[in-house]
Design a protein around this motif. Structure first.
Motif, PDB file in Angstrom:
ATOM      1  N   THR A  61       6.772 -25.215 -40.818  1.00  0.00           N
ATOM      2  CA  THR A  61       6.547 -25.951 -40.317  1.00  0.00           C
ATOM      3  C   THR A  61       5.249 -24.847 -39.662  1.00  0.00           C
ATOM      4  O   THR A  61       3.764 -24.726 -40.124  1.00  0.00           O
ATOM      5  N   SER A 122       9.666 -42.253 -44.921  1.00  0.00           N
ATOM      6  CA  SER A 122       8.292 -41.276 -45.295  1.00  0.00           C
ATOM      7  C   SER A 122       7.743 -40.400 -43.880  1.00  0.00           C
ATOM      8  O   SER A 122       7.048 -39.354 -43.533  1.00  0.00           O
ATOM      9  N   LEU A 126       6.907 -37.157 -41.530  1.00  0.00           N
ATOM     10  CA  LEU A 126       5.927 -36.449 -41.885  1.00  0.00           C
ATOM     11  C   LEU A 126       5.659 -35.885 -39.711  1.00  0.00           C
ATOM     12  O   LEU A 126       5.846 -34.743 -39.647  1.00  0.00           O
ATOM     13  N   ALA A 136       5.126 -31.779 -44.365  1.00  0.00           N
ATOM     14  CA  ALA A 136       4.219 -32.822 -45.337  1.00  0.00           C
ATOM     15  C   ALA A 136       4.755 -32.988 -46.726  1.00  0.00           C
ATOM     16  O   ALA A 136       4.980 -34.386 -47.147  1.00  0.00           O
ATOM     17  N   GLN A 138       7.999 -32.478 -47.418  1.00  0.00           N
ATOM     18  CA  GLN A 138       9.069 -33.738 -47.471  1.00  0.00           C
ATOM     19  C   GLN A 138       8.687 -35.246 -48.188  1.00  0.00           C
ATOM     20  O   GLN A 138       8.883 -36.194 -48.859  1.00  0.00           O
ATOM     21  N   ALA A 139       7.734 -35.737 -47.152  1.00  0.00           N
ATOM     22  CA  ALA A 139       7.345 -36.869 -46.762  1.00  0.00           C
ATOM     23  C   ALA A 139       6.661 -37.539 -48.564  1.00  0.00           C
ATOM     24  O   ALA A 139       6.853 -38.214 -48.077  1.00  0.00           O
ATOM     25  N   GLY A 140       6.298 -36.397 -48.239  1.00  0.00           N
ATOM     26  CA  GLY A 140       5.122 -37.330 -49.532  1.00  0.00           C
ATOM     27  C   GLY A 140       6.012 -37.090 -50.358  1.00  0.00           C
ATOM     28  O   GLY A 140       5.940 -37.544 -51.955  1.00  0.00           O
ATOM     29  N   SER A 172      -6.666 -34.297 -49.212  1.00  0.00           N
ATOM     30  CA  SER A 172      -5.795 -32.934 -48.415  1.00  0.00           C
ATOM     31  C   SER A 172      -7.451 -32.081 -48.007  1.00  0.00           C
ATOM     32  O   SER A 172      -6.585 -31.692 -47.274  1.00  0.00           O
ATOM     33  N   GLU A 206      -1.778 -33.006 -42.199  1.00  0.00           N
ATOM     34  CA  GLU A 206      -0.091 -33.362 -42.841  1.00  0.00           C
ATOM     35  C   GLU A 206      -0.741 -34.726 -43.141  1.00  0.00           C
ATOM     36  O   GLU A 206      -0.044 -34.920 -44.222  1.00  0.00           O
ATOM     37  N   PHE A 207      -0.643 -35.348 -41.970  1.00  0.00           N
ATOM     38  CA  PHE A 207      -1.114 -36.642 -43.186  1.00  0.00           C
ATOM     39  C   PHE A 207      -2.023 -36.833 -44.179  1.00  0.00           C
ATOM     40  O   PHE A 207      -1.390 -37.301 -45.280  1.00  0.00           O
ATOM     41  N   THR A 210       0.009 -35.872 -46.685  1.00  0.00           N
ATOM     42  CA  THR A 210       1.121 -36.388 -47.197  1.00  0.00           C
ATOM     43  C   THR A 210       1.238 -37.312 -48.194  1.00  0.00           C
ATOM     44  O   THR A 210       1.309 -37.458 -49.658  1.00  0.00           O
ATOM     45  N   ALA A 214       1.937 -37.524 -52.267  1.00  0.00           N
ATOM     46  CA  ALA A 214       2.240 -39.170 -52.597  1.00  0.00           C
ATOM     47  C   ALA A 214       1.606 -39.221 -54.737  1.00  0.00           C
ATOM     48  O   ALA A 214       2.460 -39.296 -55.498  1.00  0.00           O
TER      49      ALA A 214
END
Lengths: 236, 97, 101
Positions: A61, A122, A126, A136, A138-140, A172, A206-207, A210, A214
């Motif tokens: 990260t 998810s 994050l 981010a 992986q969470a997306g 983003s 990153e929020f 994500t 997605a």
């Protein structure tokens, strides 16, 4: 050659020559890669020296969002372009929710149980990306998986040309630009965030990333499937 | 003695994993039926996830499991279904002539 | 030993993907071959950092992560573009030719 389902075969001599040339090149490549002086381990020391300045303790990260943040900015721009490129191919889809509840009750119960769990997972992924493997991207991808689970029941969100979805695709980049502007006014250097707030700024970026990742990957999935004919009711 | 044993076991695990990966890749690429190729590609993605874990890249393994195996497989299957419909339309359209 | 094995596997995967891309015909086989070539390249990236198991190279991990996302986006775009190719209805000659192959 570019027809989707043609099965022409090549002449055997051509096939053999292609196989021979590629094998020769790959043998040379293997020989070159297994030499002694090709690999080194300097990057680990370089990253570990300065990682306390970035506010996160996961090196991947830190590299993605602090040391090579320019590459990540361009990556988000690439995903934005992909979302623009996939938008015209989306065909609208109308579903009937009553039909789902009665006909496929076990599938409905399973998806009803799994989708909130995936969304929760998810969000966890994050947050945990700051100090353990996660982040981010992986969470997306997990959120896209939740969308795919919903589309097992033919529940699809197809109003992707509305303002809300267009905001999601560009979120983003918007948040990234806000963070870069704040970083410029705080440290008078392009793409450098102040050290104390760096962890918080990385989570902020990153929020948004994500949600954008997605939305873009879900749009990719929907646009590849084409038109389906159903009746009555519209879920968006 | 025990470190040599674990070293040998991990080496055997890596060799078996790599043989599986190469066999799956051959099955994906040189296959007559498109559907079988896509299903074997999803399995290849899952074996690659194990390979990423063996190489110590956990972040990449999480992303590969979600995106590489899951999402690419869903994309390819959706597109395959669409092409099948188009193909049957074309063949039945030519039959009517 | 582990890193050398994975390097050889990466080059084998790339070579297999390249051969299949050149030899096989049809959109799905070419897209699958491109994806397998991509997997080979990612494995090559990650195996260069496995030569020193205690000193993990995080820059290559980040690059591979970015690469996986771009690969799936490229696959989606390729399938979208292939679906827009308008095919003529097959004439009787072409149908009999298709069956004989």
């Amino acid at each position: 050659m570019i027809e989707p389902f043609s099965e022409r075969k090549l002449h055997p001599i051509l096939v053999l020559s292609v196989v021979a040339v590629v094998s020769l090149i790959s043998a040379l490549l293997i020989y070159a890669l297994l030499q002694e002086n090709v690999h080194n381990n300097e990057m680990y020391n370089l990253v570990m020296e300065k990682i306390h300045l970035t506010g996160v303790s996961n090196p991947v990260t830190a590299v993605l969002l602090s040391f090579r943040v320019y590459d990540t900015l361009l990556e988000f721009a690439v995903l934005f372009c992909v979302s623009i490129a996939c938008l015209p191919y989306l065909k609208l889809n109308k579903i009937n929710i009553q039909h789902i509840k009665i006909a496929h009750s076990q599938l409905f119960t399973l998806v009803k149980a799994l989708v909130p769990l995936v969304i929760l997972l998810s969000g966890y992924m994050l947050w945990v990306g700051s100090f353990k493997p996660g982040g981010a991207f992986q969470a997306g991808a997990l959120l896209t998986g939740a969308g795919l689970l919903l589309s097992l029941l033919n529940i699809e969100f197809t109003k992707t040309r509305s303002l809300f979805w267009r905001l999601l695709f560009s979120l983003s980049l918007i948040f990234f630009l806000i963070a870069i502007c704040y970083g410029y006014f705080a440290t008078s250097t392009f793409l450098l965030f102040p050290s104390e707030l760096s962890g918080g700024i990385i989570l902020f970026i990153e929020f948004a990333a994500t949600l954008s990742i997605a939305a873009t990957l879900y749009l990719c999935y929907l646009s590849v499937r084409g038109r389906k004919e159903r009746e009555v009711g519209d879920a968006s | 003695m025990s470190t040599e044993l674990t070293f040998g076991l991990s080496l055997i695990f890596d060799v078996v994993l790599i043989i599986c990966i190469v066999i799956l890749a051959l099955g994906t690429l040189f296959n007559r039926s498109v559907f079988t190729s896509i299903v074997l590609f999803i399995s290849l993605g899952l074996m690659i996830t194990i390979a990423w874990v063996r190489l110590g890249a956990i972040d990449v393994a999480i992303a590969e499991a979600a995106i590489g195996a899951g999402l690419t497989g869903a994309l390819l299957l959706g597109a395959w279904k669409r092409f099948e419909k188009k193909k049957s339309q074309l063949l039945s359209g030519a039959n009517d002539d | 030993m582990q890193a050398e094995l994975y390097t050889i596997c990466a080059v084998i995967l790339f070579a297999l993907g390249l051969i299949a891309f050149l030899v096989r015909d049809g959109v799905f086989h070419k897209v699958l071959a491109l994806n397998v070539m991509g997997i080979g390249i990612f494995m090559l990236f990650l195996s260069t950092s496995a030569f020193y198991p205690m000193a993990i190279d995080s820059v290559t991990h980040a690059l591979v992560l970015t690469g996986i996302i771009v690969a799936v986006a490229g696959t989606a775009l390729a399938l979208n573009l292939a679906a827009q190719i308008k095919l003529e209805p097959l004439s009787k000659e072409q149908k009999s030719c298709d069956k004989s192959h």
